[in-house]
Enzyme design. Structure first.
Site, mmCIF file in Angstrom:
data_model
loop_
_atom_site.group_PDB
_atom_site.id
_atom_site.type_symbol
_atom_site.label_atom_id
_atom_site.label_comp_id
_atom_site.label_asym_id
_atom_site.label_seq_id
_atom_site.Cartn_x
_atom_site.Cartn_y
_atom_site.Cartn_z
ATOM 1 N N TYR A 51 -33.194 12.532 29.791
ATOM 2 C CA TYR A 51 -32.635 11.444 30.279
ATOM 3 C C TYR A 51 -31.855 11.979 31.830
ATOM 4 O O TYR A 51 -31.539 12.915 31.760
ATOM 5 C CB TYR A 51 -31.397 10.932 29.379
ATOM 6 C CG TYR A 51 -31.671 9.439 29.256
ATOM 7 C CD1 TYR A 51 -31.340 8.436 30.309
ATOM 8 C CD2 TYR A 51 -32.030 8.960 27.905
ATOM 9 C CE1 TYR A 51 -31.736 7.360 29.759
ATOM 10 C CE2 TYR A 51 -32.207 7.677 27.658
ATOM 11 C CZ TYR A 51 -32.008 6.802 28.757
ATOM 12 O OH TYR A 51 -32.197 5.587 28.236
ATOM 13 N N GLU A 53 -30.085 9.521 34.532
ATOM 14 C CA GLU A 53 -29.469 8.827 35.149
ATOM 15 C C GLU A 53 -29.124 9.325 36.507
ATOM 16 O O GLU A 53 -28.206 10.134 36.582
ATOM 17 C CB GLU A 53 -28.590 7.771 34.536
ATOM 18 C CG GLU A 53 -29.275 6.805 33.647
ATOM 19 C CD GLU A 53 -28.170 6.208 32.602
ATOM 20 O OE1 GLU A 53 -27.211 7.081 32.250
ATOM 21 O OE2 GLU A 53 -28.418 5.221 31.896
ATOM 22 N N ASP A 197 -45.713 -5.213 50.499
ATOM 23 C CA ASP A 197 -46.138 -4.402 49.223
ATOM 24 C C ASP A 197 -47.345 -4.215 49.254
ATOM 25 O O ASP A 197 -48.452 -4.873 49.098
ATOM 26 C CB ASP A 197 -45.867 -5.683 48.281
ATOM 27 C CG ASP A 197 -46.100 -5.566 46.743
ATOM 28 O OD1 ASP A 197 -46.760 -4.302 46.429
ATOM 29 O OD2 ASP A 197 -46.084 -6.381 45.917
ATOM 30 N N THR A 223 -47.128 0.167 43.953
ATOM 31 C CA THR A 223 -47.556 0.699 42.684
ATOM 32 C C THR A 223 -47.958 2.175 42.829
ATOM 33 O O THR A 223 -48.465 2.313 43.996
ATOM 34 C CB THR A 223 -48.566 0.181 41.771
ATOM 35 O OG1 THR A 223 -49.607 -0.362 42.559
ATOM 36 C CG2 THR A 223 -47.865 -1.155 41.402
ATOM 37 N N LYS A 226 -52.784 2.253 41.249
ATOM 38 C CA LYS A 226 -53.980 1.364 41.832
ATOM 39 C C LYS A 226 -54.943 2.462 42.579
ATOM 40 O O LYS A 226 -55.266 3.639 42.119
ATOM 41 C CB LYS A 226 -53.493 0.172 42.406
ATOM 42 C CG LYS A 226 -52.980 -0.756 41.450
ATOM 43 C CD LYS A 226 -52.392 -2.029 42.071
ATOM 44 C CE LYS A 226 -51.506 -2.845 40.742
ATOM 45 N NZ LYS A 226 -51.171 -4.228 41.488
ATOM 46 N N ARG A 232 -49.105 5.203 35.857
ATOM 47 C CA ARG A 232 -48.284 3.824 36.119
ATOM 48 C C ARG A 232 -46.987 4.029 36.592
ATOM 49 O O ARG A 232 -46.216 4.544 35.928
ATOM 50 C CB ARG A 232 -48.483 3.083 34.627
ATOM 51 C CG ARG A 232 -49.865 2.841 34.123
ATOM 52 C CD ARG A 232 -49.924 1.767 33.269
ATOM 53 N NE ARG A 232 -50.016 0.523 33.729
ATOM 54 C CZ ARG A 232 -51.178 -0.161 34.323
ATOM 55 N NH1 ARG A 232 -52.357 0.582 33.904
ATOM 56 N NH2 ARG A 232 -51.048 -1.338 34.765
HETATM 57 C C1 LIG Z 1 -50.134 -5.016 41.057
HETATM 58 C C2 LIG Z 1 -49.053 -5.608 42.038
HETATM 59 C C3 LIG Z 1 -47.875 -5.456 41.826
HETATM 60 C C4 LIG Z 1 -47.224 -5.305 40.562
HETATM 61 O O1 LIG Z 1 -47.251 -4.321 39.976
HETATM 62 P P1 LIG Z 1 -46.988 -4.091 38.117
HETATM 63 O O2 LIG Z 1 -47.013 -2.636 37.891
HETATM 64 O O3 LIG Z 1 -48.132 -4.591 37.473
HETATM 65 O O4 LIG Z 1 -45.620 -4.706 38.048
HETATM 66 C C5 LIG Z 1 -46.990 -6.054 42.771
HETATM 67 N N1 LIG Z 1 -47.350 -6.204 43.831
HETATM 68 C C6 LIG Z 1 -48.691 -6.382 44.128
HETATM 69 C C7 LIG Z 1 -49.022 -7.005 45.356
HETATM 70 C C8 LIG Z 1 -49.677 -6.128 43.155
HETATM 71 O O5 LIG Z 1 -50.920 -6.212 43.581
#
Ligand SMILES: *Cc1c(COP(=O)(O)O)cnc(C)c1O
Length: 414
Positions: A51, A53, A197, A223, A226, A232
């Site tokens: 943990y 924080e 994003d 993220t 991807k 993840r």
């Molecule tokens: C996949 C994605 C997210 C969210 O990711 P999670 O890990 O599934 O919550 C946010 N923004 C965009 C543009 C995405 O493609």
């Protein structure tokens, strides 16, 4: 594995089946990838027990000397990889990262611009039933109906009209380059914060295959699982002046203890992305997507915007006389995984949309190149043409498996 096999044969059995599925099938979901064995080793490590924080050097519990090292390493590597001032590597996933950014930089009710969901935006970019749409006044923008491409003049008009506090770009289902400079200039003109994003394209940016918003955007979320090919999770990058607000928004604003095992795996993934091979990987993702798109065009598929600049392809299945759901199911039967997806101006619903969405990050990780992409397009055309012939789908599934044999998935021994 022997420990899991002994203590929980049920979970072990399911995991074995998933291993076979991942090894034998063609993975075309553009948000998926295969993490390296090193990334998975860190994810499954004893850091899961801790943990922590707070932030490196400022924690609430004891015993942080090793967690501090690994979190600082992840931060330093991310800063180098994306050339940014400040990084927070604690967000649990992309959606909480976006929530923390809005929470840290906006007031509830503020006006924000985001791409419409059915044009490729994410649920956290203002979907009315998500926290984003409920907590903030999201004003949607869209792509041009004729070209399927973002209409920057129209976006500027909307911005001048609604005077947003923030404009969000970066998408879930947009196959073209994003003109970050044009977005930034609109933000400057209307006094809005610029947020990107880059969840889908972070690996392309890190590898130099896509332009980066880092130089002048206020805040960037991504993220890590991807195209970036890590565990993840997610991270937030920002300019110095927003660092304090972002860190406070993540903890204690939105989250409790960070997942230190994931943080360690993020450090590993960023280390991998800093290697020269990752440049080749990201360039190959794009080459593969272009080869796949070209062959799909030859087979008469209707690609939104006509093709792709990145890792992703969106197909409107209307001219094939079949909605996305049926196409997804037929392809699944043949061992090809993709996802049904809305297309811009979709007359159908998100649960039963007109299109399917494909991407090349996972197949590129397996080492597939342009020749294999053309084979994948041929498989797809053949599946769609004879989608009601189950024997045919089974035959293709066998051919898919044969193709996959030559391209091992990291961490799966066959
Ligand atoms: C996949 C994605 C997210 C969210 O990711 P999670 O890990 O599934 O919550 C946010 N923004 C965009 C543009 C995405 O493609």
């Amino acid at each position: 594995m022997t420990s899991l096999q002994q203590t929980d044969p049920e979970v072990y059995g399911i995991l074995q089946k998933e291993t076979v599925r991942q090894a034998d099938g063609i993975e075309l979901i553009p948000s998926e990838n295969y993490a390296s064995e090193a990334v998975m080793e860190a994810t499954g490590s004893i850091f899961t027990n801790k943990y922590s924080e707070g932030y490196p050097g400022k924690r609430y519990y004891g015993g942080q000397e090793n967690v501090d090292l690994v979190e600082q390493l992840a931060i330093d590597r991310a800063k180098e990889l994306f050339s940014v001032d400040h990084v927070n590597v604690q967000p649990y996933s992309g959606s909480p990262a976006n929530a923390a950014v809005y929470f840290g930089l906006l007031e509830y009710g503020d006006t924000v611009m985001g791409l419409k969901l059915d044009h490729g935006g994410h649920i956290t970019h203002g979907l009315p039933i998500s926290f984003s749409g409920k907590s903030y006044n999201f004003v949607p923008y869209g792509v041009d109906k004729e070209t399927g491409i973002l209409d920057m003049d129209k976006i500027r008009e909307i911005a001048l009209e609604c005077k947003p506090k923030m404009i969000v770009c970066g998408y879930t289902a947009y196959p073209r380059k994003i003109d970050f400079k044009a977005f930034k200039s609109i933000c400057d003109e209307v006094g809005a914060l610029a947020m990107a994003d880059v969840a889908h394209i972070a690996g392309l940016i890190a590898g130099g295959a896509h332009e980066s918003p880092a130089e002048d955007f206020d805040v960037i979320t991504t993220t890590t699982h991807k195209t970036l090919r890590g565990p993840r999770g997610a991270m937030i990058m920002c300019k110095k002046e927003h660092a304090k607000n972002i860190d406070r928004a993540v903890f204690p604003g939105f989250q409790g203890g960070p997942h230190d095992n994931t943080t360690a795996a993020k450090a590993v993934a960023f280390g991998e992305a800093l290697k020269p091979e990752f440049k080749d990987y990201s360039a190959q993702i794009v080459k593969n997507a272009k080869a796949l798109a070209e062959r799909l065009n030859e087979h008469g598929f209707d690609l939104v915007s006509g093709g792709t600049d990145n890792h992703l392809i969106l197909i409107d299945m209307t001219n094939k006389g079949m909605p996305g759901k049926i196409a997804q199911e037929a392809l699944d039967e043949a061992g090809i995984t993709c996802n049904k997806n809305t297309v811009p101006f979709d007359p159908r619903s998100p649960f039963d949309p007109s299109g399917i969405r494909l991407g090349t990050p996972a197949l590129t990780t397996r080492g597939m190149k342009e020749d294999e992409m053309r084979k994948v397009a041929d498989f797809m055309a053949s599946v769609i043409e004879k989608h009601e012939d189950l024997d045919h789908l089974k035959k293709i599934k066998g051919e898919v498996k044969d193709l996959c044999k030559g391209f091992p998935v990291p961490g799966i021994k066959t």
